[in-house]
Design a protein around this motif. Structure first.
Motif, PDB file in Angstrom:
ATOM      1  N   GLY A 266       0.825  -1.208   0.000  1.00 10.85           N
ATOM      2  CA  GLY A 266       0.000   0.000   0.000  1.00 10.85           C
ATOM      3  C   GLY A 266       0.858   1.256   0.000  1.00 10.85           C
ATOM      4  N   GLN A 267       0.338   2.333  -0.535  1.00 11.87           N
ATOM      5  CA  GLN A 267       1.110   3.573  -0.660  1.00 11.87           C
ATOM      6  C   GLN A 267       1.507   4.150   0.688  1.00 11.87           C
ATOM      7  N   ASP A 268       0.613   4.094   1.662  1.00 11.22           N
ATOM      8  CA  ASP A 268       0.922   4.689   2.959  1.00 11.22           C
ATOM      9  C   ASP A 268       2.074   3.968   3.637  1.00 11.22           C
ATOM     10  N   ARG A 269       1.992   2.629   3.687  1.00 10.85           N
ATOM     11  CA  ARG A 269       3.076   1.889   4.337  1.00 10.85           C
ATOM     12  C   ARG A 269       4.373   1.990   3.542  1.00 10.85           C
ATOM     13  N   ALA A 270       4.277   2.020   2.219  1.00  9.64           N
ATOM     14  CA  ALA A 270       5.482   2.170   1.409  1.00  9.64           C
ATOM     15  C   ALA A 270       6.169   3.500   1.712  1.00  9.64           C
ATOM     16  N   SER A 271       5.383   4.558   1.824  1.00 16.07           N
ATOM     17  CA  SER A 271       5.947   5.870   2.145  1.00 16.07           C
ATOM     18  C   SER A 271       6.616   5.851   3.508  1.00 16.07           C
ATOM     19  N   ARG A 272       5.981   5.206   4.484  1.00 16.49           N
ATOM     20  CA  ARG A 272       6.556   5.141   5.826  1.00 16.49           C
ATOM     21  C   ARG A 272       7.836   4.305   5.844  1.00 16.49           C
ATOM     22  N   ILE A 273       7.884   3.243   5.030  1.00 16.30           N
ATOM     23  CA  ILE A 273       9.095   2.420   4.942  1.00 16.30           C
ATOM     24  C   ILE A 273      10.246   3.255   4.383  1.00 16.30           C
ATOM     25  N   ILE A 274       9.999   3.974   3.306  1.00 14.70           N
ATOM     26  CA  ILE A 274      11.052   4.769   2.659  1.00 14.70           C
ATOM     27  C   ILE A 274      11.549   5.880   3.583  1.00 14.70           C
ATOM     28  N   LYS A 275      10.640   6.448   4.373  1.00 19.07           N
ATOM     29  CA  LYS A 275      11.026   7.513   5.307  1.00 19.07           C
ATOM     30  C   LYS A 275      11.686   6.971   6.579  1.00 19.07           C
ATOM     31  N   GLY A 276      11.645   5.654   6.785  1.00 13.59           N
ATOM     32  CA  GLY A 276      12.205   5.083   7.997  1.00 13.59           C
ATOM     33  C   GLY A 276      11.260   5.074   9.169  1.00 13.59           C
ATOM     34  N   GLU A 277       9.989   5.355   8.924  1.00 14.09           N
ATOM     35  CA  GLU A 277       9.000   5.389  10.003  1.00 14.09           C
ATOM     36  C   GLU A 277       8.436   4.000  10.308  1.00 14.09           C
ATOM     37  N   LEU A 278       8.547   3.081   9.361  1.00 14.48           N
ATOM     38  CA  LEU A 278       8.071   1.716   9.547  1.00 14.48           C
ATOM     39  C   LEU A 278       9.238   0.762   9.305  1.00 14.48           C
ATOM     40  N   PRO A 279       9.807   0.168  10.356  1.00 17.00           N
ATOM     41  CA  PRO A 279      10.917  -0.769  10.180  1.00 17.00           C
ATOM     42  C   PRO A 279      10.445  -2.030   9.459  1.00 17.00           C
ATOM     43  N   VAL A 280      11.287  -2.541   8.581  1.00 20.43           N
ATOM     44  CA  VAL A 280      10.953  -3.760   7.847  1.00 20.43           C
ATOM     45  C   VAL A 280      12.094  -4.754   7.955  1.00 20.43           C
ATOM     46  N   VAL A 281      11.725  -6.019   7.806  1.00 22.37           N
ATOM     47  CA  VAL A 281      12.684  -7.118   7.799  1.00 22.37           C
ATOM     48  C   VAL A 281      12.435  -7.919   6.530  1.00 22.37           C
ATOM     49  N   THR A 282      13.460  -8.196   5.768  1.00 23.93           N
ATOM     50  CA  THR A 282      13.287  -9.007   4.567  1.00 23.93           C
ATOM     51  C   THR A 282      13.636 -10.458   4.887  1.00 23.93           C
ATOM     52  N   SER A 283      12.882 -11.353   4.269  1.00 23.80           N
ATOM     53  CA  SER A 283      13.042 -12.790   4.503  1.00 23.80           C
ATOM     54  C   SER A 283      12.799 -13.512   3.193  1.00 23.80           C
ATOM     55  N   CYS A 284      13.288 -14.740   3.087  1.00 25.47           N
ATOM     56  CA  CYS A 284      13.052 -15.540   1.882  1.00 25.47           C
ATOM     57  C   CYS A 284      13.086 -17.007   2.289  1.00 25.47           C
ATOM     58  N   GLY A 285      13.634 -17.879   1.452  1.00 23.53           N
ATOM     59  CA  GLY A 285      13.718 -19.284   1.822  1.00 23.53           C
ATOM     60  C   GLY A 285      14.842 -19.571   2.788  1.00 23.53           C
ATOM     61  N   SER A 286      16.029 -19.006   2.503  1.00 24.61           N
ATOM     62  CA  SER A 286      17.196 -19.303   3.340  1.00 24.61           C
ATOM     63  C   SER A 286      18.059 -18.083   3.618  1.00 24.61           C
ATOM     64  N   GLY A 287      17.564 -16.891   3.300  1.00 22.71           N
ATOM     65  CA  GLY A 287      18.337 -15.679   3.548  1.00 22.71           C
ATOM     66  C   GLY A 287      19.112 -15.185   2.351  1.00 22.71           C
ATOM     67  N   MET A 288      18.934 -15.810   1.177  1.00 27.00           N
ATOM     68  CA  MET A 288      19.700 -15.405  -0.012  1.00 27.00           C
ATOM     69  C   MET A 288      18.972 -14.296  -0.775  1.00 27.00           C
ATOM     70  N   THR A 289      17.776 -14.582  -1.308  1.00 24.78           N
ATOM     71  CA  THR A 289      17.088 -13.558  -2.107  1.00 24.78           C
ATOM     72  C   THR A 289      16.464 -12.466  -1.244  1.00 24.78           C
ATOM     73  N   ALA A 290      16.451 -12.652   0.073  1.00 19.97           N
ATOM     74  CA  ALA A 290      16.092 -11.540   0.956  1.00 19.97           C
ATOM     75  C   ALA A 290      17.025 -10.366   0.712  1.00 19.97           C
ATOM     76  N   GLY A 291      18.251 -10.667   0.258  1.00 23.37           N
ATOM     77  CA  GLY A 291      19.216  -9.619  -0.069  1.00 23.37           C
ATOM     78  C   GLY A 291      18.761  -8.754  -1.229  1.00 23.37           C
ATOM     79  N   ILE A 292      17.990  -9.327  -2.151  1.00 21.54           N
ATOM     80  CA  ILE A 292      17.493  -8.540  -3.284  1.00 21.54           C
ATOM     81  C   ILE A 292      16.488  -7.507  -2.796  1.00 21.54           C
ATOM     82  N   LEU A 293      15.571  -7.929  -1.915  1.00 23.06           N
ATOM     83  CA  LEU A 293      14.623  -6.964  -1.353  1.00 23.06           C
ATOM     84  C   LEU A 293      15.355  -5.924  -0.520  1.00 23.06           C
ATOM     85  N   TRP A 294      16.325  -6.365   0.279  1.00 21.55           N
ATOM     86  CA  TRP A 294      17.109  -5.424   1.097  1.00 21.55           C
ATOM     87  C   TRP A 294      17.763  -4.376   0.209  1.00 21.55           C
TER      88      TRP A 294
END
Length: 326
Positions: A266-294
């Motif tokens: 959603g646009q609101d949460r995306a904006s908060r993520i980019i501004k650093g207002e909403l902390p996020v954690v990336t995850s995948c199968g084993s920690g490899m492609t989580a790096g792409i999202l990071w």
């Protein structure tokens, strides 16, 4: 919405006119022309092939490295430069000293500009960049498009065992623990009210996230953890076509990465993520492609972005984990 020009400039910064010695942080992504400029200027550059394949893929990254690589590159085996794990998980973040020892073996100094690539185009190299950046080695970049784009622009390759690197001295660095989440933290986060929880962005396919498709690791349940959202890693990438109709992935332009993020959260949460207002954690199968999202989020400037090192494999292997489906 950011302008395309300003966002592209933020992560594709030309390097040829600047001295690496004066740069505190290298661009996250570089192009073949920029790598060539670094090499022509005889900068302190270390090139590492960080290719990794899924366990169900019958290919070997090191064997392919010996057959074809960027000249001067060495092979970074992410499964070997890793810490041991009680569940036997691979490519976990190494200890501080193990990371330093690996750098020394490659001839890498704290001042070296480390350029990481893989033979997919973009797949495992962002995970390697996450490792370097989390240990404070900010003078590090990913070659966007990897070996395929290098070849597509008519750059030379070499084969055979590389010459042994001249060993360097690399002081023991300090790991940024704020950039990594472990099982206890993720398990507690899964029990929190969504209003106060960190948002987990799951890079696996949507079918695995929903629990309708199987995991590639036998016996492991699919599904997802509470307080997570499906964001398959490939939505941050686009396909480029090289000679002979060979296709390979590269990162999308930043506005398109932002659009993919908005579509997922959603646009609101995306904006908060980019501004650093909403902390996020990336995850995948084993920690490899989580790096792409990071890396995609870092390209957008999102400061509060961490990686769940074990990712789904470590989470789902534990019988006490809360697993949701659909």
């Amino acid at each position: 919405m950011f302008s395309r020009r300003s966002l592209l400039a933020s992560f594709h910064v030309p390097l040829s006119s600047r001295s690496i010695a004066t740069i505190s942080m290298a661009p996250l992504l570089i192009r073949p022309s920029e790598l060539n400029n670094l090499l022509k200027e005889k900068q302190d550059v270390a090139i590492l092939d960080a290719t990794w394949f899924m366990p169900n893929v019958p290919r070997n990254g090191y064997e392919e490295f010996l057959q074809k690589r960027i000249p001067g590159a060495h092979f970074l085996d992410l499964d070997k430069v890793a810490s041991s794990h009680p569940l036997g998980l691979k490519h976990m973040m190494p200890s501080e000293r193990a990371f330093a020892d690996a750098c020394e073996s490659f001839g890498i100094k704290p001042s070296s500009h480390v350029v990481l690539y893989d033979t997919h185009g973009i797949f495992s190299s962002p995970r390697a960049l996450f490792m370097f950046r989390t240990f404070g080695h900010s003078n590090s970049s990913v070659l966007d498009g990897g070996l395929p784009i290098w070849e597509s622009e008519s750059n030379s390759v070499e084969n055979g065992p590389p010459p042994e690197a001249e060993k360097a001295e690399y002081p023991t660095p300090r790991l940024d623990h704020g950039s990594i989440r472990d099982y206890d933290q993720i398990s507690k986060n899964a029990s929190l009210d969504p209003a106060v929880a960190e948002l987990v962005l799951d890079a696996r396919s949507r079918g695995r996230y929903l629990g309708v498709d199987p995991e590639p690791r036998p016996g492991l349940s699919s599904g997802h953890m509470p307080n997570s959202v499906s964001l398959p890693f490939n939505v941050f990438l686009e396909q480029k076509t090289g000679p002979g109709a060979n296709t390979f992935p590269v990162f999308k332009a930043a506005p398109d990465i932002q659009k993919a993020l908005e579509d997922a959260v959603g646009q609101d949460r995306a904006s908060r993520i980019i501004k650093g207002e909403l902390p996020v954690v990336t995850s995948c199968g084993s920690g490899m492609t989580a790096g792409i999202l990071w890396l995609g989020l870092k390209l957008l400037g999102a400061p509060q972005t961490a990686v769940y090192d074990e990712s789904w494999t470590g989470y789902a292997m534990r019988p006490t984990s809360k697993i949701e489906k659909n």
